[in-house]
Structures are given as structure tokens and as C-alpha cells.
Design a protein around this motif. Structure first.
Motif, PDB file in Angstrom:
ATOM      1  N   ALA A 190      11.667   6.734   2.071  1.00  0.00           N
ATOM      2  CA  ALA A 190      11.279   5.178   2.533  1.00  0.00           C
ATOM      3  C   ALA A 190      10.511   4.705   1.541  1.00  0.00           C
ATOM      4  CB  ALA A 190      10.938   5.209   3.818  1.00  0.00           C
ATOM      5  N   GLY A 191      10.212   3.321   1.275  1.00  0.00           N
ATOM      6  CA  GLY A 191       9.552   2.776   0.378  1.00  0.00           C
ATOM      7  C   GLY A 191       9.827   2.305  -1.119  1.00  0.00           C
ATOM      8  N   CYS A 227       0.879  -1.338   0.129  1.00  0.00           N
ATOM      9  CA  CYS A 227      -0.013  -0.128  -0.121  1.00  0.00           C
ATOM     10  C   CYS A 227       0.904   1.218  -0.078  1.00  0.00           C
ATOM     11  CB  CYS A 227      -0.874  -0.306   1.085  1.00  0.00           C
ATOM     12  SG  CYS A 227      -0.223   0.337   2.799  1.00  0.00           S
ATOM     13  N   ARG A 228       0.522   2.277   0.369  1.00  0.00           N
ATOM     14  CA  ARG A 228       1.249   3.544   0.444  1.00  0.00           C
ATOM     15  C   ARG A 228       2.194   3.548   1.510  1.00  0.00           C
ATOM     16  NH1 ARG A 228      -1.824   8.864   1.967  1.00  0.00           N
ATOM     17  NH2 ARG A 228      -1.535   7.923   3.772  1.00  0.00           N
ATOM     18  N   GLY A 267       5.452   0.530   2.489  1.00  0.00           N
ATOM     19  CA  GLY A 267       4.712   0.707   1.072  1.00  0.00           C
ATOM     20  C   GLY A 267       5.515   1.161   0.236  1.00  0.00           C
ATOM     21  N   PHE A 268       4.761   1.793  -0.781  1.00  0.00           N
ATOM     22  CA  PHE A 268       4.900   2.358  -2.158  1.00  0.00           C
ATOM     23  C   PHE A 268       5.917   3.823  -1.972  1.00  0.00           C
ATOM     24  CE2 PHE A 268       4.494   4.258  -6.480  1.00  0.00           C
ATOM     25  CZ  PHE A 268       5.113   3.433  -7.162  1.00  0.00           C
ATOM     26  N   SER A 308      -1.961  -2.326   4.005  1.00  0.00           N
ATOM     27  CA  SER A 308      -1.576  -4.007   3.288  1.00  0.00           C
ATOM     28  C   SER A 308      -1.379  -4.848   4.245  1.00  0.00           C
ATOM     29  CB  SER A 308      -0.232  -3.612   2.812  1.00  0.00           C
ATOM     30  OG  SER A 308       0.805  -2.939   3.353  1.00  0.00           O
ATOM     31  N   ILE A 309      -1.279  -4.446   5.735  1.00  0.00           N
ATOM     32  CA  ILE A 309      -1.216  -5.519   7.058  1.00  0.00           C
ATOM     33  C   ILE A 309      -2.625  -6.205   6.787  1.00  0.00           C
ATOM     34  CG2 ILE A 309      -1.273  -5.644   9.270  1.00  0.00           C
ATOM     35  CD1 ILE A 309       0.766  -3.149   9.476  1.00  0.00           C
ATOM     36  N   GLY A 310      -3.767  -5.099   6.811  1.00  0.00           N
ATOM     37  CA  GLY A 310      -5.164  -5.997   6.922  1.00  0.00           C
ATOM     38  C   GLY A 310      -5.174  -6.750   5.766  1.00  0.00           C
TER      39      GLY A 310
END
Length: 139
Positions: free
Chosen positions: A127-128, A85-86, A112-113, A91-93
Motif C-alpha cells: 500500500a501507499g 508521511c510514511r 502515506g509513502f 500527516s493527519i496532524g
């Protein structure tokens, strides 16, 4: 039953995709279009795009699991799936829901992204997936 596999870095996710894992981007259609998408074609497998929450409005995607199955993710297959996800929160869920359905092992991609905002309030530079220079393209 499959256990939730936990968190991995974007670099680890890329290496897993190169080894045959499936990347599922759970951001919204607006994010895919305006921010960009991971480009996993060089690894031989395009990403799967399924919203975890819908845009606009942010309502949970009631057909998320059905869409995962339609995309070819099969319960009990034991093929690794990495969820993006972002910033590594939605994305954990998604990874946990996939795990409950027997899909995976399912992993959440940390940062994430785009990662968390930097000191100036901007995402994508500190980061990401994008910040690490992993393959991506404009949606």
C-alpha cells in the motif's frame, strides 16, 4: 475558517497535484534520503519537504508552521495541499495544523509513502505511494 478536508488515497493525491495542489512530505530527512521521495516534477511542482517531527529524536518540529509559510503556502489562498508521511499517521496532524492556520484545503494521504507493514513486516509493497507505482525517486 478553512475546514480540515479529510483523507484521500495516494492516487487521488497525485491527480490533485497534477491539477495544481501542493504536496508536502512531512517525513524525516532520514526517510527522504534512505527510503525515497515522491517525484512530483512531472506534474510541474516539486514537493515541499518539512519534517513534522525531527530526526533523530522524534521531537515535534517547533518551526513547522513557519517553514510552511516560508515555502509559499499562504493562509486564505484556497490552494489544495496534500500531506504525506510514511503511513498516513503523522500527516493527519500536519494537515490539521495547516487547516487551523487557514492553509488549504488540507488533505491527509492515506497509507502515506510506504503503507502499513505487510505480512512479512515490510513496507512499500502492499500500500501507499510507492506500491501504487506513483512517481518517486531515491532521495
Amino acid at each position: 475558517m478553512t475546514e480540515y478536508a479529510g483523507d484521500i488515497t495516494p492516487q487521488q493525491a497525485w491527480e490533485m497535484v497534477e491539477d495544481g495542489a501542493i504536496l508536502v512530505d512531512v517525513r524525516t530527512a532520514a526517510e527522504w534520503q534512505w527510503v525515497g521521495v515522491p517525484d512530483t516534477a512531472p506534474a510541474g511542482a516539486p514537493p515541499v519537504f518539512i519534517e513534522w517531527v525531527t530526526w533523530p529524536g522524534g521531537a515535534p518540529n517547533a518551526t513547522f508552521m513557519q517553514q510552511l509559510l516560508e515555502a509559499g503556502l499562504t493562509p486564505g489562498e484556497k490552494r489544495p495541499v496534500v500531506f504525506l508521511c510514511r503511513s498516513g499517521q503523522r500527516s493527519i496532524g500536519a494537515a490539521k495544523a495547516a487547516t487551523e492556520a487557514g492553509i488549504g484545503p488540507a488533505y491527509n494521504i492515506l497509507d502515506g509513502f510506504e503503507g502499513a507493514p505487510d505480512a512479512s513486516g515490510h513496507r512499500g509493497g502492499a500500500a501507499g505511494w510507492k506500491a501504487l507505482g506513483l512517481p518517486w525517486r531515491q532521495g
